[in-house]
Design a protein around this motif. Structure first.
Motif: not given
Length: 596
Positions: A294-297, A331-332, A368-371, A389-395
């Motif tokens: 599942a990928i969302a914006t 995320l934006e 967690l996040w990456r940006q 913009v940034a990524f959140l992800y569920n490890p």
């Protein structure tokens, strides 16, 4: 510049400027004429008779509207007119019969940096330096604006239409202009744009036209601006309804018709219909299955550490309850740790930590996040905010592959890594030195692994529509200057996707985010041409493709696109844009991919 006058206790306004010796006695329709610009512009007139239909007694643009009860029968000439009194509240009331004198002028509402000569906005014909006398009482009937009243064709496409003779039976803008300042009425109006912070909402007089399933009016094509849309404000001091899309104003909503640079023609209501909620509820998507990625914006609208906790909690609730905790969330509009304070700070770890804490507190996963931190004030948005913009992800569900080398200025590329596709750096930014990204957010690419399969995800926030000419302006068709930069941005992102497909024609690439443009616009078409990327919203009926509501138009600015190797179940989750109470001005969306 507007000119103010002096208000005296008798209720008569005495002009600061001396009256000319031979001021003509005219009717309102003589002043309005058969075009947008008055044939008497700049002249002084006297003996202009009418009945007061509305009074604006607040703000810096005070005055009153009055209307001739004896129309001339020419559909091109308005019988209403605004009398500007500056910061003085005029001593008149609705129903007063008046005889007015003053100077005819065309007032052009301008934005910062504009002049009346350069603005694309239309003008308002009005009287300034005015004096008047009360002559008794009277009334004029409101003209009913029904479903068939406003033409469907929006405007003549002939450049500057200021002095073009009006055709109110052919064009919507001409219809409204031919009724500028007149008393209009819309019955049982449906709300198509929610109440904003300025006590304004949008209704439609054409409830069947481009109606979507949730009560809005969808913008589906440049050739169809949805002519029935009309902004409504209130001249009364009383409460203003907090209306959502799909609500209605039961009964009559009426008042004189004005024009503003904020949305164009606006009904300045002296009476509002009864607010009737339509029962619109925020949507909730289903949880992903174990074998679905599942990928969302979600555009979180200038999220910064100094925002109220309520905003973080509302956004977190949206992620957990309404998006069902996606595995990856792009995320934006994530601002830096000092928000709009322009102090050189570019890091955003405090912003992201506070948001991920709020998600966990709402019962969601520990994301967690990456940006990548941008260069200071290089990516547009609110000055000092350094949105990115940034990524959140569920490890617990998906892995992020960290590869060194990604920074604000180093471009990322797809590369072949053994028998699989990867990135030269992860996270990395796409072509950040290109002029396509001047004063705009750079796309962020990340390498994710789900159930042993690599998926490249590109988060985007293309440049805004700032600088574009308005739909309602005097220059037709409006020039969309910002579109050119988005086309360049789309070209850069498409180049990245093409690189990936050249390495692996079954590459799994997801391109998503706030593209600030419509599915039918050239930028999005550039991304999808040839079938390299599939627009997932294409699975929905055209009227249901929207994530944002602007000036009463439900429109599609946010997108998820994917290479054909990815099969998806797509959902556009309406939780913000249609509501007066919003956590963000954008709706999120999600795709659940079957990764093979």
């Amino acid at each position: 510049m507007r000119v103010t006058s002096l208000l005296v206790a008798t209720g008569v306004l005495l002009s600061l400027a001396p009256a000319a010796a031979a001021e003509p006695v005219v009717r309102i329709h003589d002043i309005q004429g058969t075009a947008r610009v008055s044939p008497l512009d700049g002249q002084r007139v006297t003996g202009v008779a009418g009945v007061v239909t509305g009074v604006r007694g607040y703000g810096s643009v005070r005055g009153f509207w009055f209307q001739d009860p004896e129309p001339d029968g020419d559909p091109r000439t308005s019988e209403g007119l605004f009398v500007f009194t500056g910061k003085q509240t005029p001593a008149v009331a609705v129903g007063d019969a008046v005889v007015v004198g003053g100077k005819v002028t065309e007032y052009y509402p301008t934005a910062s940096g504009e002049t009346p000569e350069t603005t694309a906005n239309q003008s308002v014909t009005e009287l300034v330096e005015a004096s008047w006398q009360l002559t008794g009482r009277g009334e004029v009937p409101a003209e009913v604006v029904g479903p068939d009243a406003v033409p469907g064709e929006f405007a003549p496409l002939e450049g500057n239409i200021d002095k073009r003779e009006l055709e109110p039976q052919r064009y919507a803008l001409d219809y409204y202009e031919s009724r500028e300042g007149m008393l209009l009425r819309v019955d049982d109006a449906r709300v198509v744009g929610p109440t904003d912070s300025y006590r304004a909402l949008w209704i439609t007089s054409k409830p069947e036209h481009n109606a979507n399933g949730r009560g809005g009016t969808t913008y589906t094509d440049y050739a169809d601006a949805n002519a029935g849309r009309l902004k409504v404000e209130s001249l009364a001091d009383g409460p203003f309804p907090a209306a959502n899309v799909g609500d209605s104003l039961r009964g009559s909503t009426e008042g004189p018709l004005d024009y503003s640079r904020f949305g164009g023609y606006v009904l300045e209501a002296t009476g509002l219909g009864e607010h009737r909620p339509g029962g619109l509820r925020p949507e909730t998507t289903r949880p992903q299955r174990d074998d679905e990625l599942a990928i969302a914006t979600y555009n979180v609208e200038n999220l910064a550490p100094d925002n109220d906790q309520a905003k973080f909690d509302r956004l977190a609730q949206g992620v957990v309850e309404h998006l069902a905790a996606p595995d990856v969330l792009a995320l934006e509009e994530v601002q830096d740790n000092s928000g709009p304070n322009d102090n050189g700070v570019v890091a955003a770890d405090e912003t992201l930590r506070r948001f991920t804490d709020a998600i966990a507190a709402a019962g969601g996963p520990r994301y967690l996040w990456r940006q990548i931190d941008p260069q200071n004030n290089a990516d547009g948005g609110q000055p000092g905010g350094n949105i990115r913009v940034a990524f959140l992800y569920n490890p617990a569900r998906v892995s992020f592959v960290d590869r060194p080398g990604g920074d604000a200025t180093t471009p990322v590329h797809p590369v072949e890594r053994g028998n699989r596709l990867g990135l030269s750096a992860s996270p990395g930014r796409i072509d950040p030195a290109s002029d396509a990204w001047t004063a705009s957010r750079k796309p962020l690419a990340g390498e994710f692994v789900f159930r042993g399969r690599t998926v490249l995800v590109v988060a985007n926030h293309f440049n805004s529509k700032g600088g574009d000419q308005p739909l309602h302006g005097r220059l037709q068709p409006p020039e969309r200057v910002s579109e050119l930069q988005r086309e360049k941005q789309a070209q850069a992102v498409r180049g990245f996707v093409d690189e990936a497909l050249a390495i692996d024609d079954q590459a799994r690439v997801v391109v998503l985010g706030d593209l600030n443009d419509y599915g039918f616009a050239p930028a999005v078409q550039r991304l999808t041409e040839g079938g390299a990327l599939v627009p997932l919203a294409g699975a929905l009926p055209p009227l249901e493709r929207y994530s944002y509501v602007y000036e009463g138009n439900s429109q599609q600015l946010d997108h998820i696109l994917a290479t054909p190797s990815l099969r998806a179940d797509y959902d556009l989750v309406h939780i913000n844009a249609e509501f007066a109470d919003q956590a963000s001005d954008h709706d999120p969306q999600i795709a659940r991919f079957t990764v093979r």
